[in-house]
Motif scaffolding. Structure first.
Motif, PDB file in Angstrom:
ATOM      1  N   ILE A 250       7.333  -1.491   3.097  1.00  0.00           N
ATOM      2  CA  ILE A 250       6.053  -1.016   2.546  1.00  0.00           C
ATOM      3  C   ILE A 250       6.248  -0.824   1.052  1.00  0.00           C
ATOM      4  O   ILE A 250       7.229  -0.194   0.623  1.00  0.00           O
ATOM      5  CB  ILE A 250       5.613   0.314   3.191  1.00  0.00           C
ATOM      6  N   GLU A 251       5.350  -1.375   0.252  1.00  0.00           N
ATOM      7  CA  GLU A 251       5.468  -1.259  -1.208  1.00  0.00           C
ATOM      8  C   GLU A 251       4.072  -1.116  -1.821  1.00  0.00           C
ATOM      9  O   GLU A 251       3.174  -1.895  -1.536  1.00  0.00           O
ATOM     10  CB  GLU A 251       6.205  -2.482  -1.781  1.00  0.00           C
ATOM     11  N   LEU A 252       3.945  -0.120  -2.675  1.00  0.00           N
ATOM     12  CA  LEU A 252       2.664   0.214  -3.300  1.00  0.00           C
ATOM     13  C   LEU A 252       2.230  -0.831  -4.332  1.00  0.00           C
ATOM     14  O   LEU A 252       1.040  -1.159  -4.439  1.00  0.00           O
ATOM     15  CB  LEU A 252       2.842   1.569  -3.990  1.00  0.00           C
TER      16      LEU A 252
ATOM     17  N   GLY B  29      10.066  -1.838  -2.818  1.00  0.00           N
ATOM     18  CA  GLY B  29      10.387  -2.491  -4.090  1.00  0.00           C
ATOM     19  C   GLY B  29      10.416  -3.998  -3.935  1.00  0.00           C
ATOM     20  O   GLY B  29       9.495  -4.603  -3.367  1.00  0.00           O
ATOM     21  N   SER B  30      11.505  -4.622  -4.400  1.00  0.00           N
ATOM     22  CA  SER B  30      11.617  -6.083  -4.345  1.00  0.00           C
ATOM     23  C   SER B  30      12.139  -6.563  -2.991  1.00  0.00           C
ATOM     24  O   SER B  30      12.495  -7.735  -2.844  1.00  0.00           O
ATOM     25  CB  SER B  30      12.538  -6.569  -5.460  1.00  0.00           C
ATOM     26  N   GLY B  31      12.219  -5.655  -2.015  1.00  0.00           N
ATOM     27  CA  GLY B  31      12.487  -6.074  -0.634  1.00  0.00           C
ATOM     28  C   GLY B  31      13.950  -6.242  -0.266  1.00  0.00           C
ATOM     29  O   GLY B  31      14.252  -6.861   0.771  1.00  0.00           O
ATOM     30  N   THR B  32      14.864  -5.646  -1.047  1.00  0.00           N
ATOM     31  CA  THR B  32      16.303  -5.816  -0.761  1.00  0.00           C
ATOM     32  C   THR B  32      16.626  -5.486   0.705  1.00  0.00           C
ATOM     33  O   THR B  32      17.308  -6.253   1.382  1.00  0.00           O
ATOM     34  CB  THR B  32      17.141  -4.913  -1.702  1.00  0.00           C
ATOM     35  N   THR B  33      16.121  -4.338   1.173  1.00  0.00           N
ATOM     36  CA  THR B  33      16.434  -3.921   2.550  1.00  0.00           C
ATOM     37  C   THR B  33      15.966  -4.976   3.549  1.00  0.00           C
ATOM     38  O   THR B  33      16.706  -5.337   4.470  1.00  0.00           O
ATOM     39  CB  THR B  33      15.727  -2.577   2.880  1.00  0.00           C
TER      40      THR B  33
ATOM     41  N   GLY C 267      13.785  -8.789 -10.616  1.00  0.00           N
ATOM     42  CA  GLY C 267      12.490  -8.479 -11.223  1.00  0.00           C
ATOM     43  C   GLY C 267      12.034  -7.055 -10.955  1.00  0.00           C
ATOM     44  O   GLY C 267      10.930  -6.672 -11.333  1.00  0.00           O
ATOM     45  N   HIS C 268      12.863  -6.250 -10.263  1.00  0.00           N
ATOM     46  CA  HIS C 268      12.522  -4.836 -10.056  1.00  0.00           C
ATOM     47  C   HIS C 268      13.528  -3.995 -10.828  1.00  0.00           C
ATOM     48  O   HIS C 268      14.734  -4.179 -10.658  1.00  0.00           O
ATOM     49  CB  HIS C 268      12.563  -4.484  -8.569  1.00  0.00           C
ATOM     50  N   PRO C 269      13.060  -3.047 -11.661  1.00  0.00           N
ATOM     51  CA  PRO C 269      13.994  -2.313 -12.515  1.00  0.00           C
ATOM     52  C   PRO C 269      14.913  -1.365 -11.760  1.00  0.00           C
ATOM     53  O   PRO C 269      15.905  -0.893 -12.314  1.00  0.00           O
ATOM     54  CB  PRO C 269      13.065  -1.514 -13.443  1.00  0.00           C
TER      55      PRO C 269
ATOM     56  N   GLY D 132       0.826  -1.209   0.000  1.00  0.00           N
ATOM     57  CA  GLY D 132       0.000   0.000   0.000  1.00  0.00           C
ATOM     58  C   GLY D 132       0.855   1.251   0.000  1.00  0.00           C
ATOM     59  O   GLY D 132       2.078   1.199  -0.186  1.00  0.00           O
ATOM     60  N   ASP D 133       0.168   2.392   0.211  1.00  0.00           N
ATOM     61  CA  ASP D 133       0.792   3.711   0.165  1.00  0.00           C
ATOM     62  C   ASP D 133       1.449   4.012   1.517  1.00  0.00           C
ATOM     63  O   ASP D 133       0.774   4.027   2.548  1.00  0.00           O
ATOM     64  CB  ASP D 133      -0.326   4.733  -0.150  1.00  0.00           C
ATOM     65  N   SER D 134       2.731   4.284   1.495  1.00  0.00           N
ATOM     66  CA  SER D 134       3.459   4.581   2.743  1.00  0.00           C
ATOM     67  C   SER D 134       2.826   5.711   3.546  1.00  0.00           C
ATOM     68  O   SER D 134       2.815   5.678   4.774  1.00  0.00           O
ATOM     69  CB  SER D 134       4.895   4.971   2.418  1.00  0.00           C
TER      70      SER D 134
HETATM   71  C1  LIG Z   1      13.428   2.796  -6.370  1.00  0.00           C
HETATM   72  S1  LIG Z   1      12.196   1.638  -6.052  1.00  0.00           S
HETATM   73  C2  LIG Z   1      12.832   0.787  -4.619  1.00  0.00           C
HETATM   74  C3  LIG Z   1      13.632  -0.442  -4.973  1.00  0.00           C
HETATM   75  C4  LIG Z   1      14.144  -1.212  -3.755  1.00  0.00           C
HETATM   76  N1  LIG Z   1      15.160  -0.452  -3.028  1.00  0.00           N
HETATM   77  C5  LIG Z   1      14.681  -2.576  -4.166  1.00  0.00           C
HETATM   78  O1  LIG Z   1      15.881  -2.834  -3.917  1.00  0.00           O
HETATM   79  O2  LIG Z   1      13.945  -3.354  -4.781  1.00  0.00           O
HETATM   80  C6  LIG Z   1      10.910   2.602  -5.374  1.00  0.00           C
HETATM   81  C7  LIG Z   1       9.629   1.837  -5.075  1.00  0.00           C
HETATM   82  O3  LIG Z   1       8.743   2.729  -4.392  1.00  0.00           O
HETATM   83  C8  LIG Z   1       7.414   2.308  -4.707  1.00  0.00           C
HETATM   84  N2  LIG Z   1       6.512   3.411  -4.335  1.00  0.00           N
HETATM   85  C9  LIG Z   1       6.234   4.564  -5.029  1.00  0.00           C
HETATM   86  N3  LIG Z   1       5.370   5.323  -4.342  1.00  0.00           N
HETATM   87  C10 LIG Z   1       5.089   4.666  -3.182  1.00  0.00           C
HETATM   88  C11 LIG Z   1       4.248   4.955  -2.074  1.00  0.00           C
HETATM   89  N4  LIG Z   1       3.511   6.084  -2.008  1.00  0.00           N
HETATM   90  N5  LIG Z   1       4.197   4.047  -1.053  1.00  0.00           N
HETATM   91  C12 LIG Z   1       4.916   2.903  -1.107  1.00  0.00           C
HETATM   92  N6  LIG Z   1       5.723   2.563  -2.157  1.00  0.00           N
HETATM   93  C13 LIG Z   1       5.813   3.448  -3.173  1.00  0.00           C
HETATM   94  C14 LIG Z   1       7.471   1.968  -6.189  1.00  0.00           C
HETATM   95  O4  LIG Z   1       6.421   1.097  -6.555  1.00  0.00           O
HETATM   96  C15 LIG Z   1       8.866   1.327  -6.303  1.00  0.00           C
HETATM   97  O5  LIG Z   1       8.789  -0.080  -6.255  1.00  0.00           O
END
Ligand SMILES: C[S@@+](CC[C@H](N)C(=O)[O-])C[C@H]1O[C@@H](n2cnc3c(N)ncnc32)[C@H](O)[C@@H]1O
Length: 287
Positions: A256-258, A238-242, A208-210, A12-14
């Motif tokens: 948290i990921e949207l 994102g793909s949950g690295t942290t 799988g995450h760009p 969801g939205d952070s």
């Molecule tokens: C740069 S990526 C993070 C990648 C992550 N560090 C990884 O290693 O996979 C940013 C992520 O923020 C998510 N995002 C954008 N707006 C958001 C929001 N309001 N709440 C939560 N996630 C959001 C995007 O869907 C995207 O997957």
């Protein structure tokens, strides 16, 4: 919510989810928000799709205001944030129909116009990381370090009138002057105190995450910024690295990921880690 193995992945939205996390429960936040105007993650709540970079800076500050509340008083924020160029028009693979990784370029939506702010002109580097850093400083954060991530394998660029971009910023912010920093957590090979430039491979696209950041980036921030069993947060998971690296280092994590597709990748990556924790403290309410 996935509560197994010390990794909570919340979809969801952070901005809406962070207020449900207990105050002063998290030791360190390690994260990388989307670049302004680069990728379309196809959700109206996404950060990065604001029509003006001024709104982007304000939205990022609002999210980190909530992060500050959930951090312990000795907590830290490690913020990796990218820059971009103001451009009019744009053609070919860098233009309105460009694909970035498995996402479309947001440039499509903002009509490829130079934003009307900060005196920007066509081809100006926008300086967004520092604009965000100064805004966070004004919002009460203590800016303690600017670490430069030097990319061993940067994205090739077709530019002929400037050097290829091969660095990104990682800012270390503290909630208070008495913040936790384990200087022994990561050191230079020589044994000296770690320097503020990190030469790391990019791993974007690997899971799988760009725009995934390198595991080693997360590892360093986690080891420097927390102790075992403490909670690590990533509001742009994102793909949950942290979260995955935090669990491997015996820390608990809230991600948290949207985008549900990326959240699912984070859950799958987390599932391969051996159980470390019998119970996860109930710091998240009403989810
Ligand atoms: C740069 S990526 C993070 C990648 C992550 N560090 C990884 O290693 O996979 C940013 C992520 O923020 C998510 N995002 C954008 N707006 C958001 C929001 N309001 N709440 C939560 N996630 C959001 C995007 O869907 C995207 O997957």
């Amino acid at each position: 919510m996935n509560m197994k193995k010390g990794l909570n992945v919340l979809t969801g939205d952070s901005l809406k989810i962070l207020p449900k996390i207990e105050s002063e429960s998290v030791q360190s936040c390690i994260t990388s928000p989307p670049y302004w105007g680069l990728r379309d993650y196809e959700n109206s709540a996404q950060i990065g799709s604001e029509s003006s970079p001024v709104d982007y800076v304000n939205n990022v500050v609002s999210i980190f205001r909530e992060v500050k509340r959930v951090l312990r008083s000795d907590g830290t924020l490690w913020l990796n944030i990218g820059d971009g160029y103001a451009r009019n028009g744009g053609i070919g693979k860098h233009g309105p129909n460009a694909i970035v990784g498995n996402t479309k370029k947001l440039i499509q939506k903002r009509n490829c116009k130079v934003p009307e702010c900060w005196g920007l002109k066509d081809r100006d580097l926008m300086g967004i990381p520092w604009r965000v850093a100064f805004a966070l400083q004004e919002d009460g954060w203590i800016l303690r370090s600017r670490i430069t991530w030097v990319k061993k394998n940067p994205m090739p660029e077709s530019v002929k009138n400037r050097p290829t971009s091969a660095t990104e910023e990682i800012f270390l912010f503290a909630k208070s002057s008495a913040y936790f920093y384990n200087q022994e957590g990561v050191r230079e090979e020589s044994g000296a105190n770690l320097r503020n430039y990190w030469i790391l491979n990019q791993e974007a696209g690997k899971y799988g995450h760009p725009a995934a950041f390198p595991r080693e980036l997360a590892r360093r921030c986690i080891l420097l910024g927390s102790k075992e069993e403490q909670i690590i947060l990533d509001p742009f998971g994102g793909s949950g690295t942290t979260g995955v690296v935090a669990n491997e280092l015996n820390r608990k994590a809230i991600i948290i990921e949207l985008n549900p597709t990326y959240a699912e990748i984070a859950i799958t990556r987390g599932a391969s880690i051996q159980p470390q924790f019998q119970s996860f403290p109930s710091v998240i309410n009403q989810i």
